[in-house]
Enzyme design. Structure first.
Site, PDB file in Angstrom:
ATOM      1  N   LYS A  31       0.815  -1.218   0.000  1.00 23.79           N
ATOM      2  CA  LYS A  31       0.000   0.000   0.000  1.00 23.79           C
ATOM      3  C   LYS A  31       0.853   1.275   0.000  1.00 23.79           C
ATOM      4  CE  LYS A  31      -1.728   0.876   4.012  1.00 23.79           C
ATOM      5  NZ  LYS A  31      -0.936   2.046   4.446  1.00 23.79           N
ATOM      6  N   THR A  32       1.833   1.342   0.896  1.00 24.83           N
ATOM      7  CA  THR A  32       2.663   2.546   0.991  1.00 24.83           C
ATOM      8  C   THR A  32       3.476   2.746  -0.280  1.00 24.83           C
ATOM      9  OG1 THR A  32       2.809   2.231   3.388  1.00 24.83           O
ATOM     10  CG2 THR A  32       4.401   3.727   2.386  1.00 24.83           C
ATOM     11  N   ASP A 211      -4.743   7.923   3.013  1.00 22.08           N
ATOM     12  CA  ASP A 211      -4.237   6.622   3.455  1.00 22.08           C
ATOM     13  C   ASP A 211      -5.145   6.061   4.553  1.00 22.08           C
ATOM     14  OD1 ASP A 211      -2.535   4.449   3.801  1.00 22.08           O
ATOM     15  OD2 ASP A 211      -1.174   5.520   5.136  1.00 22.08           O
ATOM     16  N   GLU A 212      -5.172   4.731   4.681  1.00 14.02           N
ATOM     17  CA  GLU A 212      -5.952   4.047   5.727  1.00 14.02           C
ATOM     18  C   GLU A 212      -7.389   4.574   5.762  1.00 14.02           C
ATOM     19  OE1 GLU A 212      -4.803   1.509   7.053  1.00 14.02           O
ATOM     20  OE2 GLU A 212      -2.667   1.658   7.469  1.00 14.02           O
ATOM     21  N   GLN A 242      -9.507  -4.649   7.503  1.00 12.92           N
ATOM     22  CA  GLN A 242      -8.677  -4.238   8.636  1.00 12.92           C
ATOM     23  C   GLN A 242      -9.237  -3.017   9.362  1.00 12.92           C
ATOM     24  OE1 GLN A 242      -4.251  -4.774   8.180  1.00 12.92           O
ATOM     25  NE2 GLN A 242      -4.767  -4.752   6.000  1.00 12.92           N
ATOM     26  N   ARG A 591      -0.262 -10.666  10.477  1.00 13.16           N
ATOM     27  CA  ARG A 591       1.010 -10.114  10.970  1.00 13.16           C
ATOM     28  C   ARG A 591       2.138 -11.136  10.783  1.00 13.16           C
ATOM     29  NH1 ARG A 591      -0.110  -5.804   9.827  1.00 13.16           N
ATOM     30  NH2 ARG A 591      -1.953  -6.878   9.001  1.00 13.16           N
TER      31      ARG A 591
END
Length: 705
Positions: A31-32, A211-212, A242, A591
């Site tokens: 994503k980043t 973002d997010e 998420q 994770r």
């Protein structure tokens, strides 16, 4: 610009520059990388000036990382770019434009939570007749600025809140102050009151990136919608799988709302995961597919042939901690570092049992985003009280709790008492007998001494865990905690104190010594735990909640205490609550990079009581063929077995022949254990969602089990 390092979906997200674009980026999907490459693409390929691009995210860490990546890609100075958190963006804009929102001016100060609380206390003191505590009022003020659907149902509280809020806002205006929650609200207010200023920034920001996006609240959504109204080049990236921050005001509904309000939205799915093995992702997909009303994604990885996740059913919580410690040792033998390992849990108090075993086996650990169980203030307070019960000459413990709860025993009184103690070569506790004083502080000393002596006299007549309840009640510690803390903080601290009782129960069963001797031995052991510094240059096992772990990744992950009432949380009542808990489970699974262990137990010592536990419904939902052992058998217990629970007796009348220690079933509150009895009145400890209840022993809803 070279885009060869992107997969086809990532490349599409970078190069689809015009109009509204929504990217649903699964865990570990880059994503980043997409965000920063898109910004760099806009600057280098389309020639968009960097000052005409706005990118907002949720943490300073994420914003700084984005700037660093862009700087490396383009070799430019990014310090002045509009890449920041929502609140930093609002503060920067207000610093330029707030003169248009009188009575504020550009020299305003932003106050932190402590200063905000001080102002609330000043307002309450001036009003004089407010029935609620400052911390509770401060929390309501914050909620009113973060939740669009905020309301106070209690009429008396609502009236007090409105008066405090009015006084609070007046003080902020008089002193040219904004609190943290004001930043976005005042920016929206500025735009609504000054359409020309709104248009200025609408035209300025040709491209907006968020973002997010799944974590945005109602106000943040309004802000980006207002800013993007002119160019409509808005790019939002997030993952509905998420969305786990509803308690902060995050609205997962913003995802569907965006697609409805921006009807020509281009939807791009990033489903290739670069973090986890295919085997781990198969389980993650299996869990999250149970949630309805979400954008369907199926995560996959080219990293196959990994180990299947391991499901471990322990007999007791002690066995569970031993299993984890043994596996950590195995992983080290395979060449992994301590820092490659994380233990994750749903509730903070679960860390206690694992911390004990890690310390015992000299395994370094760190609590990520929190405080070690044994370093928490409320636990240190309980330890100090216990020390005074068996050794009243402990001046250090005396100083810690003599005025906790507050008894007007201030520093000047302690200094005078210290002089008395030194002159007579005695302890501070004994010096109270010789202290000549008057007023509230003096009475506070006498009260404290009387309380400690009275509780100390009961040590051999009660069970050790019951000492905590006596301390909480006799000293007023629990009432003070509830009075000064807001509800969430109070519940968290009270749960920790109740979990501390489990340590005392272990000590109770450790030997045939007197209770005083058991306490002395326990306190000596606890001194080693509270002084455990785990200074290992970053090479430590990480203990963390799932919420704190979001955004992190580890080679090996242990998801522990996956049992009903813990995970999902006992506070999850609605279907929406359960769906969010399932998303938390998904976050935990994703994770893990290489190995995943999911553990639960049949019997757990919680809050000083042995409780029968059931596997989390999420475990029941999982396809067992996805685990290493698709038919896990009960493991041989390491610890002393807990007697099996008998079926409830089929009685038409309540059994009034009850005693302390008996287990009962209540048709509303479920199973519990009797902790005290007074005639036909019993006090029962139920599971954490119901807590301690005082009941009539002959009530027909009660059955002995």
């Amino acid at each position: 610009m070279d885009l060869s390092g992107l997969n086809s979906r990532q490349r599409e997200a970078v190069t689809t520059t015009e109009g509204p674009v929504m990217v649903m980026a699964g865990a570990g999907s880059g994503k980043t990388k997409v965000l920063t490459t898109r910004i760099s693409y806009l600057i280098s390929e389309l020639g968009i000036p960097s000052e005409n691009i706005l990118a907002v995210t949720f943490t300073n860490k994420a914003a700084n990382e984005m700037k660093e990546r862009i700087s490396k890609m383009l070799n430019i100075n990014t310090s002045k770019m509009w890449v920041s958190t929502f609140h930093s963006f609002a503060a920067r804009l207000l610093r330029i434009e707030i003169d248009n929102l009188p009575p504020f001016n550009k020299y305003f100060n932003i106050i932190d939570d402590d200063d905000s609380l001080k102002i609330v206390k000043e307002v309450i003191k001036e009003l004089g007749d407010i029935s609620y505590q400052a911390k509770e009022m401060r929390k309501l003020i914050s909620n009113s600025k973060n939740f669009l659907d905020f309301k106070v149902d209690n009429l008396a509280k609502k009236n007090d809140f409105q008066r405090v809020l009015e006084g609070y806002e007046k003080k902020l205006e008089e002193d040219n102050l904004l609190d943290f929650d004001d930043l976005i609200i005042k920016t929206i207010e500025l735009f609504k009151n000054n359409p020309n200023i709104l248009e200025k920034y609408q035209r300025k920001f040709q491209y907006i990136l968020v973002d997010e996006f799944q974590d945005t609240n109602g106000l943040q959504y309004i802000l980006v919608k207002m800013l993007s109204a002119f160019h409509k080049n808005i790019f939002v990236v997030g993952d509905d799988f998420q969305s786990i921050y509803s308690f902060r005001g995050a609205k997962i509904e913003n995802i569907n709302k965006f697609r409805k309000e921006f009807i020509d939205t281009k939807l791009i799915l990033l489903e290739q995961n670069y973090r986890s093995t295919e085997e781990i992702l198969n389980l993650a997909n299996n869990v999250i597919e149970k949630n309805p009303n979400q954008i369907k994604k199926v995560m996959f990885s080219e990293n196959s042939n990994g180990a299947k996740p391991k499901l471990y059913n322990a007999y007791t919580s002690y066995d569970e901690t031993m299993f984890v410690c043994d596996k950590i040792k195995d992983l080290l033998l395979k060449g992994d570092l301590y820092s490659d390992i994380a233990i994750m849990y749903r509730a903070n108090h679960i860390s206690r049992g694992f911390e004990e075993q890690l310390i015992k086996y000299h395994i370094p650990y760190k609590i990520y985003g929190g405080i070690s169980f044994f370093q928490r203030a409320e636990i240190k307070d309980m330890i100090a009280y216990l020390k005074l019960l068996v050794y009243s000459d402990d001046d250090f413990s005396f100083k810690r709790v003599v005025n906790n709860p507050k008894k007007a025993v201030g520093e000047s009184i302690i200094n005078k008492l210290t002089d008395v103690a030194r002159n007579k070569d005695i302890s501070l506790f004994e010096a109270i007998n010789y202290y000549e004083g008057k007023g509230q502080g003096y009475q506070g000393l006498l009260t404290f001494k009387s309380q400690i002596e009275a509780i100390s006299a009961q040590i051999e007549n009660v069970k050790l865990p019951d000492l905590i309840d006596i301390i909480l009640d006799e000293t007023g510690y629990k009432d003070e905690l509830q009075r000064v803390e807001d509800e969430d903080v109070y519940q968290d601290k009270y749960q920790n104190i109740k979990e501390f009782k489990s340590i005392l129960k272990d000590a109770q069963e450790s030997s045939d010594d007197s209770n005083a001797e058991k306490l002395l031995s326990l306190l000596s052991d606890l001194a080693l735990k509270t002084n455990n510094d785990n200074n290992n240059d970053g090479n430590s096992v990480i203990l963390t909640t799932y919420h704190q772990a979001k955004g992190l990744e580890f080679k090996n992950v242990f998801m522990v205490a996956t049992e009903e009432g813990i995970f999902p949380s006992s506070n999850s009542f609605s279907e929406a609550d359960i769906e969010e808990e399932r998303r938390i489970c998904y976050v935990g699974i994703t994770r893990a990079k290489k190995r995943l262990f999911i553990t639960h137990c049949d019997h757990r010592r919680l809050f000083g009581y042995d409780q029968e536990m059931w596997p989390s419904r999420f475990i029941d939902e999982m396809d067992k063929s996805l685990f290493e052992d698709n038919n896990p058998k009960r493991n041989i217990p390491i610890s002393k077995p807990i007697p099996a629970k008998e079926a409830p007796k089929d009685l038409t009348k309540s059994d009034v022949n009850l005693k302390v220690g008996d287990k009962i079933n209540h048709k509303i509150f479920g199973d519990g254990i009797i902790v005290s009895k007074d005639g036909l009145s019993i006090t029962v400890a139920f599971k954490q969602e119901f807590g301690i209840k005082k009941l009539k022993a002959d009530h027909p809803s009660i059955r002995k089990i």
